[in-house]
Design a protein around this motif. Structure first.
Motif, PDB file in Angstrom:
ATOM      1  N   ALA A  88     -26.437  79.967  -8.711  1.00  0.00           N
ATOM      2  CA  ALA A  88     -26.918  79.256  -9.892  1.00  0.00           C
ATOM      3  C   ALA A  88     -27.669  80.169 -10.857  1.00  0.00           C
ATOM      4  CB  ALA A  88     -27.822  78.099  -9.476  1.00  0.00           C
ATOM      5  N   ARG A  89     -27.787  81.461 -10.518  1.00  0.00           N
ATOM      6  CA  ARG A  89     -28.572  82.387 -11.333  1.00  0.00           C
ATOM      7  C   ARG A  89     -27.731  83.593 -11.724  1.00  0.00           C
ATOM      8  NH1 ARG A  89     -34.170  81.016  -9.660  1.00  0.00           N
ATOM      9  NH2 ARG A  89     -33.956  79.360  -8.105  1.00  0.00           N
ATOM     10  N   THR A  90     -28.181  84.287 -12.739  1.00  0.00           N
ATOM     11  CA  THR A  90     -27.499  85.492 -13.199  1.00  0.00           C
ATOM     12  C   THR A  90     -28.295  86.710 -12.778  1.00  0.00           C
ATOM     13  OG1 THR A  90     -26.595  84.321 -15.122  1.00  0.00           O
ATOM     14  CG2 THR A  90     -26.599  86.745 -15.191  1.00  0.00           C
ATOM     15  N   GLY A  91     -27.657  87.602 -12.005  1.00  0.00           N
ATOM     16  CA  GLY A  91     -28.312  88.830 -11.575  1.00  0.00           C
ATOM     17  C   GLY A  91     -29.622  88.632 -10.857  1.00  0.00           C
ATOM     18  N   PRO A  92     -29.684  87.733  -9.884  1.00  0.00           N
ATOM     19  CA  PRO A  92     -30.967  87.440  -9.248  1.00  0.00           C
ATOM     20  C   PRO A  92     -31.440  88.533  -8.303  1.00  0.00           C
ATOM     21  CG  PRO A  92     -29.229  86.273  -8.105  1.00  0.00           C
ATOM     22  CD  PRO A  92     -28.592  86.935  -9.306  1.00  0.00           C
ATOM     23  N   VAL A  93     -32.757  88.560  -8.108  1.00  0.00           N
ATOM     24  CA  VAL A  93     -33.377  89.393  -7.079  1.00  0.00           C
ATOM     25  C   VAL A  93     -33.664  88.487  -5.889  1.00  0.00           C
ATOM     26  CG1 VAL A  93     -35.386  90.787  -6.460  1.00  0.00           C
ATOM     27  CG2 VAL A  93     -34.390  90.974  -8.751  1.00  0.00           C
ATOM     28  N   VAL A  94     -33.184  88.895  -4.714  1.00  0.00           N
ATOM     29  CA  VAL A  94     -33.305  88.075  -3.511  1.00  0.00           C
ATOM     30  C   VAL A  94     -34.005  88.886  -2.431  1.00  0.00           C
ATOM     31  CG1 VAL A  94     -32.074  86.673  -1.813  1.00  0.00           C
ATOM     32  CG2 VAL A  94     -31.130  86.967  -4.116  1.00  0.00           C
ATOM     33  N   VAL A  95     -34.902  88.232  -1.697  1.00  0.00           N
ATOM     34  CA  VAL A  95     -35.582  88.875  -0.572  1.00  0.00           C
ATOM     35  C   VAL A  95     -35.370  88.029   0.679  1.00  0.00           C
ATOM     36  CG1 VAL A  95     -37.830  89.451   0.435  1.00  0.00           C
ATOM     37  CG2 VAL A  95     -37.335  90.066  -1.947  1.00  0.00           C
ATOM     38  N   GLU A  96     -34.992  88.684   1.768  1.00  0.00           N
ATOM     39  CA  GLU A  96     -34.957  88.037   3.075  1.00  0.00           C
ATOM     40  C   GLU A  96     -36.083  88.638   3.913  1.00  0.00           C
ATOM     41  OE1 GLU A  96     -32.053  87.081   6.916  1.00  0.00           O
ATOM     42  OE2 GLU A  96     -31.406  88.564   5.442  1.00  0.00           O
ATOM     43  N   LEU A  97     -37.153  87.850   4.106  1.00  0.00           N
ATOM     44  CA  LEU A  97     -38.255  88.280   4.958  1.00  0.00           C
ATOM     45  C   LEU A  97     -37.964  87.914   6.406  1.00  0.00           C
ATOM     46  CD1 LEU A  97     -41.527  87.317   3.014  1.00  0.00           C
ATOM     47  CD2 LEU A  97     -40.488  89.570   3.243  1.00  0.00           C
ATOM     48  N   CYS A  98     -38.577  88.668   7.336  1.00  0.00           N
ATOM     49  CA  CYS A  98     -38.318  88.431   8.770  1.00  0.00           C
ATOM     50  C   CYS A  98     -36.816  88.418   8.997  1.00  0.00           C
ATOM     51  CB  CYS A  98     -38.946  87.134   9.237  1.00  0.00           C
ATOM     52  SG  CYS A  98     -40.722  87.018   8.944  1.00  0.00           S
ATOM     53  N   CYS A  99     -36.125  89.396   8.419  1.00  0.00           N
ATOM     54  CA  CYS A  99     -34.670  89.341   8.330  1.00  0.00           C
ATOM     55  C   CYS A  99     -33.965  89.578   9.657  1.00  0.00           C
ATOM     56  CB  CYS A  99     -34.162  90.338   7.292  1.00  0.00           C
ATOM     57  SG  CYS A  99     -34.315  92.082   7.780  1.00  0.00           S
ATOM     58  N   ALA A 113     -26.014  90.086  -6.442  1.00  0.00           N
ATOM     59  CA  ALA A 113     -27.466  89.964  -6.391  1.00  0.00           C
ATOM     60  C   ALA A 113     -28.092  91.271  -5.925  1.00  0.00           C
ATOM     61  CB  ALA A 113     -27.865  88.842  -5.444  1.00  0.00           C
ATOM     62  N   GLU A 114     -29.317  91.532  -6.380  1.00  0.00           N
ATOM     63  CA  GLU A 114     -30.110  92.644  -5.846  1.00  0.00           C
ATOM     64  C   GLU A 114     -30.836  92.113  -4.613  1.00  0.00           C
ATOM     65  OE1 GLU A 114     -34.163  95.167  -6.860  1.00  0.00           O
ATOM     66  OE2 GLU A 114     -32.929  94.483  -8.554  1.00  0.00           O
ATOM     67  N   VAL A 115     -30.448  92.591  -3.447  1.00  0.00           N
ATOM     68  CA  VAL A 115     -30.924  92.015  -2.194  1.00  0.00           C
ATOM     69  C   VAL A 115     -31.835  92.994  -1.470  1.00  0.00           C
ATOM     70  CG1 VAL A 115     -30.246  91.031   0.027  1.00  0.00           C
ATOM     71  CG2 VAL A 115     -28.813  90.657  -1.990  1.00  0.00           C
ATOM     72  N   HIS A 116     -32.966  92.468  -0.998  1.00  0.00           N
ATOM     73  CA  HIS A 116     -33.916  93.231  -0.193  1.00  0.00           C
ATOM     74  C   HIS A 116     -34.117  92.489   1.127  1.00  0.00           C
ATOM     75  CE1 HIS A 116     -35.318  95.886  -3.530  1.00  0.00           C
ATOM     76  NE2 HIS A 116     -34.846  94.865  -4.248  1.00  0.00           N
TER      77      HIS A 116
END
Length: 261
Positions: A88-99, A113-116
């Motif tokens: 639903a977003r354009t070029g989002p920054v995503v973080v997965e904590l406790c991945c 997406a820019e994924v961390h």
């Protein structure tokens, strides 16, 4: 060792799905000696997934290694909700904590997406690097692992933080209790200690209109959403009874629209 021998050994060890497990172990082994070694590990109580070296997750095979937390099927709901928010977003920054091994990050491969992805467990992060090669992987405790440049700019923040109450760990199956890191299981007295830490600091890291997604249980969802409420987030809960999935959702309101004079 013949297939019936493998099934018999697994069944004698208490494996409920002995036939299915035998087929997977037979397929994984290059020769009879390796098969015997794999069966011995499984009979000793090691999780099937770490014996095989992979776990199925939303149609993918995620790499898992001995001693890491193995993603459960219920976490597929967290991944699906994250993918929906990203779409639903354009070029989002995503973080997965406790991945852990990065199940959510892996499902975002190819989305743009820019994924961390961040975790305390270096072994699990090594697995995440393989399953989610495009993600930026960080070792450390929750937000302390993230680069400061992400502060205030994360559009979607997903976390499968430990949520087993401390006094319930002893009741868990031996596969989890004896073979997965306690830090990946223990959520404190009521199971939501880390949920409170994640929610409390989330507004500092979320972008305006950003969303926090935390896997929880139906019985603990009210505690998780209470932590989000206390942080000023607007909350809801999504469930998938078929897989036992439950995700608490907290949204940071966008800034008010200023009408032109």
């Amino acid at each position: 060792m013949t297939p019936p021998d493998v099934v018999a050994r697994l069944r004698a060890a208490g494996c409920v799905w002995a036939e299915e497990e035998a087929a997977l172990l037979l397929d994984a082994a290059a020769d009879p000696g390796e098969l015997d070694a794999l069966v011995a590990r499984r009979v000793a109580g090691e999780p099937l997934e770490t014996v095989l070296g992979w776990v199925g997750f939303l149609g993918r095979r995620l790499v898992v290694a001995p001693g890491v937390f193995v993603p459960r099927r219920r976490t597929e709901l967290l991944a699906r909700v994250t993918v929906r928010e990203v779409a639903a977003r354009t070029g989002p920054v995503v973080v997965e904590l406790c991945c852990g091994v990065g199940p959510v990050a892996a499902c975002l491969e190819g989305t743009g997406a820019e994924v961390h992805a961040a975790d305390l467990d270096a072994s699990a992060l090594a697995c995440a690097r393989t399953s989610a090669p495009s993600a930026h992987v960080h070792l450390g405790d929750l937000y302390g692992a993230l680069p400061d440049r992400l502060r205030g700019g994360v559009d979607v923040l997903a976390a499968n933080a430990p949520y087993v109450p401390t006094d319930r760990i002893a009741d868990m199956p031996p596969e989890a209790r004896d073979h997965e890191p306690r830090a990946a299981l223990d959520g404190g007295p009521d199971g939501v200690d880390l949920h409170r830490r994640i929610a409390g600091a989330a507004p500092e890291w979320l972008a305006p209109g950003g969303v926090l997604l935390i896997e929880t249980s139906p019985g603990q969802a009210s505690l998780t959403t209470a932590a989000m409420d206390a942080a000023g987030l607007t909350t809801s809960v999504e469930v998938d009874p078929e897989i036992g999935g439950c995700v608490a959702v907290g949204r940071l309101s966008p800034p008010p629209t200023v009408e032109p004079a």
